[in-house]
Design a protein around this motif. Structure first.
Motif, short mmCIF file in Angstrom:
data_model
loop_
_atom_site.label_atom_id
_atom_site.label_comp_id
_atom_site.label_asym_id
_atom_site.label_seq_id
_atom_site.Cartn_x
_atom_site.Cartn_y
_atom_site.Cartn_z
N VAL A 189 0.86 -1.18 0.00
CA VAL A 189 0.00 0.00 0.00
C VAL A 189 0.90 1.23 0.00
N ASN A 190 0.79 2.03 -1.03
CA ASN A 190 1.62 3.23 -1.15
C ASN A 190 0.77 4.42 -1.54
N CYS A 191 1.39 5.57 -1.56
CA CYS A 191 0.63 6.81 -1.72
C CYS A 191 1.38 7.78 -2.62
N ILE A 192 0.65 8.41 -3.51
CA ILE A 192 1.22 9.48 -4.34
C ILE A 192 0.62 10.80 -3.87
N ALA A 193 1.49 11.78 -3.66
CA ALA A 193 1.01 13.12 -3.30
C ALA A 193 1.39 14.07 -4.44
N PRO A 194 0.47 14.28 -5.37
CA PRO A 194 0.82 15.15 -6.51
C PRO A 194 0.86 16.62 -6.11
N GLY A 195 1.72 17.35 -6.81
CA GLY A 195 1.65 18.80 -6.73
C GLY A 195 0.53 19.30 -7.64
N VAL A 196 0.47 20.60 -7.80
CA VAL A 196 -0.61 21.17 -8.61
C VAL A 196 -0.52 20.66 -10.05
N THR A 197 -1.59 20.03 -10.48
CA THR A 197 -1.64 19.37 -11.79
C THR A 197 -2.73 20.04 -12.61
N MET A 198 -2.43 20.37 -13.84
CA MET A 198 -3.32 21.23 -14.62
C MET A 198 -4.49 20.46 -15.24
N GLU A 200 -8.79 19.80 -15.47
CA GLU A 200 -9.95 20.69 -15.52
C GLU A 200 -10.32 21.14 -14.11
N ALA A 201 -10.16 20.22 -13.13
CA ALA A 201 -10.53 20.53 -11.75
C ALA A 201 -9.67 21.68 -11.21
N THR A 202 -8.36 21.60 -11.44
CA THR A 202 -7.47 22.66 -10.96
C THR A 202 -7.83 23.98 -11.60
N LYS A 203 -8.12 23.94 -12.91
CA LYS A 203 -8.44 25.19 -13.61
C LYS A 203 -9.70 25.80 -13.02
N LYS A 204 -10.60 24.94 -12.52
CA LYS A 204 -11.85 25.45 -11.95
C LYS A 204 -11.67 25.91 -10.49
N ILE A 205 -10.87 25.16 -9.71
CA ILE A 205 -10.81 25.34 -8.26
C ILE A 205 -9.72 26.31 -7.79
N VAL A 206 -8.55 26.23 -8.43
CA VAL A 206 -7.42 27.01 -7.92
C VAL A 206 -7.37 28.38 -8.61
N PRO A 207 -7.38 29.47 -7.81
CA PRO A 207 -7.36 30.81 -8.42
C PRO A 207 -6.13 31.01 -9.31
N GLU A 208 -6.33 31.76 -10.39
CA GLU A 208 -5.24 31.95 -11.36
C GLU A 208 -3.98 32.55 -10.76
N ASP A 209 -4.16 33.47 -9.76
CA ASP A 209 -2.95 34.09 -9.19
C ASP A 209 -2.12 33.07 -8.41
N ILE A 210 -2.78 32.07 -7.85
CA ILE A 210 -2.03 31.00 -7.15
C ILE A 210 -1.32 30.13 -8.19
N ILE A 211 -2.07 29.74 -9.25
CA ILE A 211 -1.45 28.90 -10.29
C ILE A 211 -0.20 29.58 -10.85
N ALA A 219 11.12 23.30 -7.59
CA ALA A 219 12.51 23.20 -8.06
C ALA A 219 12.58 23.12 -9.58
N MET A 220 11.57 22.44 -10.17
CA MET A 220 11.61 22.24 -11.62
C MET A 220 10.99 23.42 -12.38
N LYS A 221 10.47 24.39 -11.63
CA LYS A 221 9.93 25.63 -12.21
C LYS A 221 8.80 25.39 -13.20
N ARG A 222 7.89 24.48 -12.84
CA ARG A 222 6.74 24.23 -13.72
C ARG A 222 5.62 23.56 -12.94
N THR A 223 4.43 23.62 -13.51
CA THR A 223 3.31 22.83 -12.97
C THR A 223 3.32 21.47 -13.67
N LEU A 224 2.41 20.58 -13.22
CA LEU A 224 2.39 19.24 -13.78
C LEU A 224 1.20 19.05 -14.71
N GLU A 225 1.33 18.10 -15.61
CA GLU A 225 0.19 17.57 -16.37
C GLU A 225 -0.12 16.19 -15.80
#
Ligand SMILES: NC(=O)c1ccc[n+]([C@@H]2O[C@H](COP(=O)([O-])OP(=O)(O)OC[C@H]3O[C@@H](n4cnc5c(N)ncnc54)[C@H](O)[C@@H]3O)[C@@H](O)[C@H]2O)c1
Length: 259
Positions: A189-198, A200-211, A219-225
């Motif tokens: 049993v393991n767990c993945i903790a994703p960072g902000v991933t682009m 549809e849900a993120t685009k709807k929920i997370v304010p643009e200024d935060i994104i 560190a990698m200077k990017r968001t995830l897909e």
């Protein structure tokens, strides 16, 4: 040529869209037989239509927060594919969440899906995995579980329920307790903790200024897909991770680096 999950049977909850759908596509590409378990019929059927050319895949309408529905999903999976090898507990109230609702009743609702739903699905599949002495459970937390201070500065209004983040911390704890109980039966049993991933849900929920500031904080200077996460799920599900259990993998381009 056989894939890394050849003929393994995987239930992926919340695979009607977003990250769960990307997991389903990757697992199918590696030879797995996949069950899309989603409570939203439209999303489930649309994902099925998109993925059915990729391999053996079915859609089983499932509400993971309802005990009978979780059990029914496990039953239908076995009826169709004969067994259950992998459970990806990906479904959560995220696109469908109401972040403004700080009520206790709503907190309980979010827990009933994001945390207790994962336990209900585990309870539904574990007897099969224990009997065959093989199983892989992958829970989906979030780096949001570690973001303790993302609250606006200002006069105190009311105590936030931190619904989403509380449940995602819970998922980390659930991972470790399940791993502790099930290791002796060759169920990891393991767990993945994703960072902000682009999604549809993120685009709807997370304010643009935060994104817009997320890349600066990683560190990698990017968001995830969504596709950036599938390799980690594949690793936990594959034979390469046979002795890896109770672990949390933050996949966020280095925005969270727990010890
Ligand atoms: N997108 C991100 O930035 C991000 C970051 C960290 C973690 N996550 C987590 O990854 C997972 C997927 O994220 P996403 O962006 O694809 O979210 P999403 O909201 O787009 O997808 C979630 C899916 O779960 C389904 N679902 C919701 N409640 C359900 C229930 N009771 N029973 C069955 N299915 C249900 C929804 O219909 C939907 O298809 C979630 O657990 C989310 O919390 C997402």
């Amino acid at each position: 040529m056989s894939g890394r999950l050849q003929d393994r049977v995987a239930i992926i909850t919340g695979a009607g869209q977003g990250i769960g759908k990307a997991y389903a596509e990757r697992f199918l590409g590696e030879g797995a037989k996949v069950v899309i378990a989603d409570y939203n019929k439209e999303r489930g059927e649309s994902a099925l239509a998109d993925l059915k050319g990729a391999g053996d895949v079915i859609f089983v309408p499932t509400d993971i927060s309802v005990p009978d529905s979780a059990e029914d999903c496990a039953r239908q999976t076995k009826e169709t594919f004969g067994t259950i090898d992998i459970l990806v507990n990906n479904a959560a109230l995220y696109y469908d969440i109401d972040n403004a609702d700080n009520s206790y009743e709503y907190l309980q609702r979010v827990f009933s899906v994001n945390l207790h739903g994962a336990w209900l699905m585990a309870r539904a599949v574990v007897p099969t995995m224990v009997e065959k002495r093989f199983g892989r459970i992958i829970n989906q937390s979030s780096e949001a579980a570690y973001m303790y201070s993302m609250v606006p500065e200002g006069p105190f209004d009311e105590l936030s329920a931190f619904t989403y983040s509380q449940t995602k911390w819970g998922v980390i704890g659930l991972t470790k307790f399940l791993a502790g109980q099930l290791g002796q039966y060759n169920v990891t049993v393991n767990c993945i903790a994703p960072g902000v991933t682009m999604t549809e849900a993120t685009k709807k929920i997370v304010p643009e200024d935060i994104i817009s500031i997320i890349p600066m904080m990683s560190a990698m200077k990017r968001t995830l897909e969504a596709e950036d996460l599938t390799g980690s799920a594949l690793f936990f599900a594959s034979d390469d991770a046979n002795l890896v259990t109770g672990q949390v993998l933050c996949v966020g381009g280095g925005s969270t680096m727990p010890a």
